[in-house]
Design an enzyme around this catalytic site. Structure first.
Site, mmCIF file in Angstrom:
data_model
loop_
_atom_site.group_PDB
_atom_site.id
_atom_site.type_symbol
_atom_site.label_atom_id
_atom_site.label_comp_id
_atom_site.label_asym_id
_atom_site.label_seq_id
_atom_site.Cartn_x
_atom_site.Cartn_y
_atom_site.Cartn_z
ATOM 1 C CG ASP A 108 -0.582 0.985 -9.508
ATOM 2 O OD1 ASP A 108 0.078 0.109 -8.917
ATOM 3 O OD2 ASP A 108 -1.661 0.740 -10.080
ATOM 4 C CG LEU A 109 -3.661 -0.149 -6.651
ATOM 5 C CD1 LEU A 109 -3.918 -1.584 -6.180
ATOM 6 C CD2 LEU A 109 -4.902 0.399 -7.354
ATOM 7 C CB CYS B 190 10.580 -7.221 -4.945
ATOM 8 S SG CYS B 190 9.969 -8.465 -3.845
ATOM 9 N NE ARG C 202 7.867 -4.214 -2.454
ATOM 10 C CZ ARG C 202 8.041 -3.409 -3.477
ATOM 11 N NH1 ARG C 202 9.195 -3.360 -4.093
ATOM 12 N NH2 ARG C 202 7.057 -2.631 -3.901
ATOM 13 N NE ARG D 294 5.887 -6.855 -2.992
ATOM 14 C CZ ARG D 294 6.203 -7.274 -1.772
ATOM 15 N NH1 ARG D 294 7.352 -7.867 -1.548
ATOM 16 N NH2 ARG D 294 5.365 -7.099 -0.769
ATOM 17 N N PRO D 295 4.293 -2.811 -7.899
ATOM 18 C CG PRO D 295 2.400 -2.660 -9.256
ATOM 19 C CD PRO D 295 3.363 -3.650 -8.654
ATOM 20 C CG ASP E 108 3.232 -13.519 2.681
ATOM 21 O OD1 ASP E 108 3.639 -13.350 1.524
ATOM 22 O OD2 ASP E 108 3.085 -12.575 3.492
ATOM 23 C CE LYS F 109 7.738 -10.074 7.357
ATOM 24 N NZ LYS F 109 7.605 -9.064 6.315
ATOM 25 C CG ASN F 110 3.483 -9.045 6.631
ATOM 26 O OD1 ASN F 110 4.656 -8.686 6.722
ATOM 27 N ND2 ASN F 110 3.064 -9.894 5.702
ATOM 28 N NE ARG G 118 13.116 -8.863 4.628
ATOM 29 C CZ ARG G 118 12.186 -9.185 3.735
ATOM 30 N NH1 ARG G 118 12.484 -9.927 2.705
ATOM 31 N NH2 ARG G 118 10.961 -8.735 3.858
HETATM 32 C C1 UD1 Z 1 1.859 -7.357 1.798
HETATM 33 C C2 UD1 Z 1 2.704 -8.203 2.711
HETATM 34 C C3 UD1 Z 1 3.327 -9.355 1.943
HETATM 35 C C4 UD1 Z 1 2.237 -10.161 1.240
HETATM 36 C C5 UD1 Z 1 1.349 -9.242 0.398
HETATM 37 C C6 UD1 Z 1 0.156 -9.958 -0.188
HETATM 38 C C7 UD1 Z 1 3.463 -6.595 4.345
HETATM 39 C C8 UD1 Z 1 4.584 -5.835 4.934
HETATM 40 N N1 UD1 Z 1 3.750 -7.360 3.292
HETATM 41 O O1 UD1 Z 1 2.721 -6.808 0.814
HETATM 42 O O2 UD1 Z 1 4.032 -10.195 2.868
HETATM 43 O O3 UD1 Z 1 2.833 -11.118 0.400
HETATM 44 O O4 UD1 Z 1 0.851 -8.162 1.208
HETATM 45 O O5 UD1 Z 1 -0.648 -10.487 0.807
HETATM 46 O O6 UD1 Z 1 2.347 -6.545 4.828
HETATM 47 N N2 UD1 Z 1 -0.319 -4.130 -6.401
HETATM 48 C C9 UD1 Z 1 -0.579 -3.252 -7.422
HETATM 49 N N3 UD1 Z 1 -0.493 -1.909 -7.169
HETATM 50 C C10 UD1 Z 1 -0.171 -1.420 -5.940
HETATM 51 C C11 UD1 Z 1 0.062 -2.324 -4.899
HETATM 52 C C12 UD1 Z 1 -0.019 -3.670 -5.156
HETATM 53 O O7 UD1 Z 1 -0.860 -3.664 -8.538
HETATM 54 O O8 UD1 Z 1 -0.132 -0.192 -5.773
HETATM 55 C C13 UD1 Z 1 -0.401 -5.579 -6.645
HETATM 56 C C14 UD1 Z 1 0.903 -6.309 -6.285
HETATM 57 O O9 UD1 Z 1 1.792 -6.300 -7.373
HETATM 58 C C15 UD1 Z 1 0.370 -7.685 -5.971
HETATM 59 C C16 UD1 Z 1 -0.962 -7.410 -5.304
HETATM 60 O O10 UD1 Z 1 -1.339 -6.107 -5.730
HETATM 61 O O11 UD1 Z 1 0.151 -8.406 -7.156
HETATM 62 C C17 UD1 Z 1 -0.926 -7.451 -3.787
HETATM 63 O O12 UD1 Z 1 0.134 -6.613 -3.307
HETATM 64 P P1 UD1 Z 1 0.067 -5.881 -1.907
HETATM 65 O O13 UD1 Z 1 -1.116 -6.341 -1.126
HETATM 66 O O14 UD1 Z 1 0.229 -4.416 -2.100
HETATM 67 O O15 UD1 Z 1 1.377 -6.409 -1.199
HETATM 68 P P2 UD1 Z 1 2.201 -5.621 -0.116
HETATM 69 O O16 UD1 Z 1 1.287 -4.744 0.656
HETATM 70 O O17 UD1 Z 1 3.405 -5.004 -0.740
#
Ligand code: UD1
Length: 465
Positions: free
Chosen positions: A125-126, A117, A93, A122-123, A315, A22-23, A407
């Site tokens: 910002d990056l 969520c 998301r 789940r920001p 996960d 899925k991811n 989902r």
């Molecule tokens: C993806 C996966 C999700 C998995 C997660 C971590 C998909 C569709 N979903 O979610 O199933 O649990 O990776 O392996 O692929 N963070 C920041 N700033 C940002 C983005 C993320 O601080 O801009 C933090 C998040 O809060 C979290 C960590 O980075 O603590 C990892 O998040 P991220 O890898 O972005 O998760 P997703 O891509 O949303």
């Protein structure tokens, strides 16, 4: 709304095939926005999230058609739309994955912020920092990310955050860099196999990307992308869930279409707990390897930390917690990616597990048996953990809010039932709760016990979200 009624206690036996990931499928579908010719994607599971994204892509000018059970065809027929509406984005998301592709191909993107969520903060910002580094002008207005750029320009981007890199953020910035002028380097890129599959998909469209699977990516921008025929990698999280199901029920299950190379941390940790796993057929070409799992009579305790790849995936954190609740001794599970991802603890406790949370960790005191109860699913992987615990528990378990499971797992009850499980999908109503779980009906319970039961129920029930 539906719920599951699970009768536990049967050792699972037989063969089961893992679906495409899925991811990987979701960001790849989103990046089809950038393809100038038709895209065929194979091994795309028929999931609610896939359908939600297909609807969103439909509003963005793509024709999305399911060819057969396994493949999707996507073709852009109109490049003018740039707004990803809140009504669709709020359901999933991963819709944020259209941000980079829209910006890169159409010069503009208005994508609703995904919102809250159940697995924690789940920001994004990056994602935004990376796109800004490539020259995008970004504002947040009325709950939408408004991004625009006449022309994106290659640059150096650093994507490390407090919890490691970002999976979907790497996909967004990578997608944008592919159509930018000049060279982009991404440092601290996510190394997850799903990001590698995403990058390989873009390469098959004509993108020039080096370093996939490492934290350092180098992208040389190209003018246009064509079409492709791409097979999605096997879902390592689903594979892990089936292996744990075999292990927890003391079963003997053969899991087809696995990619053991993507699952080293998972397989290593399962073996540490005493689970026997053997590779009985190696993968070849587009078919994955076959793994056989045999559940031991007793499981050993373990310490697990969920980390970015190649560490143990967050996960599977909940599913490992379900497994370790039956292990001898004390186990510790820590989540360093989503430190608040513990909604399943209270529900596993309802099934007889002895777990308490300490900040980003859970301490699990193994018990000899779990027993069926009524529980509530709070997110996708927490729901999987509850199904696993219910399969191993004595008696009946009712799992509510299983829409979370739909989902991410295709027809999970039918597939597990083919291994001998007993899972019924029924309408969520009092009449469908097995009589042996309706303790207060027709039973005379002395008043003090009722008071205690009520206060326990109050603290254990998850918040409605
Ligand atoms: C993806 C996966 C999700 C998995 C997660 C971590 C998909 C569709 N979903 O979610 O199933 O649990 O990776 O392996 O692929 N963070 C920041 N700033 C940002 C983005 C993320 O601080 O801009 C933090 C998040 O809060 C979290 C960590 O980075 O603590 C990892 O998040 P991220 O890898 O972005 O998760 P997703 O891509 O949303």
């Amino acid at each position: 709304m539906d719920m599951f009624v699970v009768r536990g206690g049967t050792p699972l036996q037989g063969r089961i095939r893992v679906s495409g990931a899925k991811n990987a499928a979701l960001p790849i579908m989103a990046a089809s926005i950038m393809a100038d010719d038709a895209v065929t994607l194979r091994d795309v599971p028929d999931l609610v999230d896939v359908r939600t994204l297909a609807s969103l892509l439909g509003t963005l000018g793509l024709l999305v058609e399911r060819q057969d059970d396994q493949s999707l065809q996507l073709e852009v027929i109109d490049n003018s739309a740039t707004v990803a509406d809140y009504e669709l984005v709020r359901r999933m998301r991963a819709s944020i994955c259209v941000l980079g592709p829209l910006l890169a191909r159409r010069g503009r993107a208005c994508v609703s912020l995904p919102g809250g969520c159940n697995i924690g903060d789940r920001p994004i910002d990056l994602h935004l920092k990376g796109l800004e580094a490539l020259g995008a002008d970004i504002r947040i207005e009325r709950g939408y990310v408004m991004a625009s750029a006449k022309r994106l320009r290659g640059n150096r981007v650093f994507l490390g955050g407090s919890f490691g890199s970002t999976v979907t953020g790497t996909c967004n910035v990578l997608a944008a860099a592919v159509l930018a002028d000049g060279v982009t380097t991404i440092e601290s890129a996510a190394c997850e196999p799903e990001v590698v599959d995403f990058g390989n998909f873009l390469r098959s469209l004509g993108a020039k990307i080096d370093g996939l699977g490492t934290p350092f990516l180098r992208i040389e921008g190209v003018r246009r992308l064509g079409g492709t025929d791409h097979t999605i990698i096997p879902d390592r999280i689903e594979a892990a869930t089936f292996l744990i199901a075999g292990a927890m029920t003391r079963g003997d299950v053969t899991v087809e279409n696995c990619c053991p190379g993507h699952m080293s941390a998972i397989l290593d940790k399962l073996k540490e707990t005493g689970v026997e796993i053997t590779e009985i057929e190696a993968g070849s070409g587009s078919t994955g390897a076959t793994l056989r799992v045999r559940g031991p009579q007793s499981l050993k305790q373990a310490e697990c930390s969920a980390l970015p790849y190649p560490g143990l995936p967050t996960d599977v954190q909940a599913q490992f917690m379900a497994l370790l609740s039956l292990a001898d001794g004390i186990s510790v599970v820590t989540d360093k990616v989503f430190p608040d991802r513990f909604m399943h603890v209270a529900e596993l406790v309802r099934l007889g597990a002895r777990i308490h949370r300490e900040g980003p960790s859970a301490i699990i005191n193994g018990v000899g048996r779990l027993s069926g109860a009524c529980v509530m699913a709070s997110d996708l992987r927490a729901s999987a953990a509850l199904v696993l615990a219910a399969l191993a528990a004595e008696g009946d378990t009712v799992i509510r809010r299983i829409y979370h499971l739909d989902r991410g797992y295709e027809q999970i009850e039918q597939r597990l039932n083919s291994l001998g499980a007993s899972i019924r999908r029924v309408e969520d109503c009092a009449e469908n709760v097995p009589a042996n779980l309706q303790l207060t009906q027709g039973v005379s319970v002395p008043a003090p016990h009722i008071a205690v039961a009520a206060s326990v129920a109050k603290t254990a029930a998850p918040q409605e979200r």
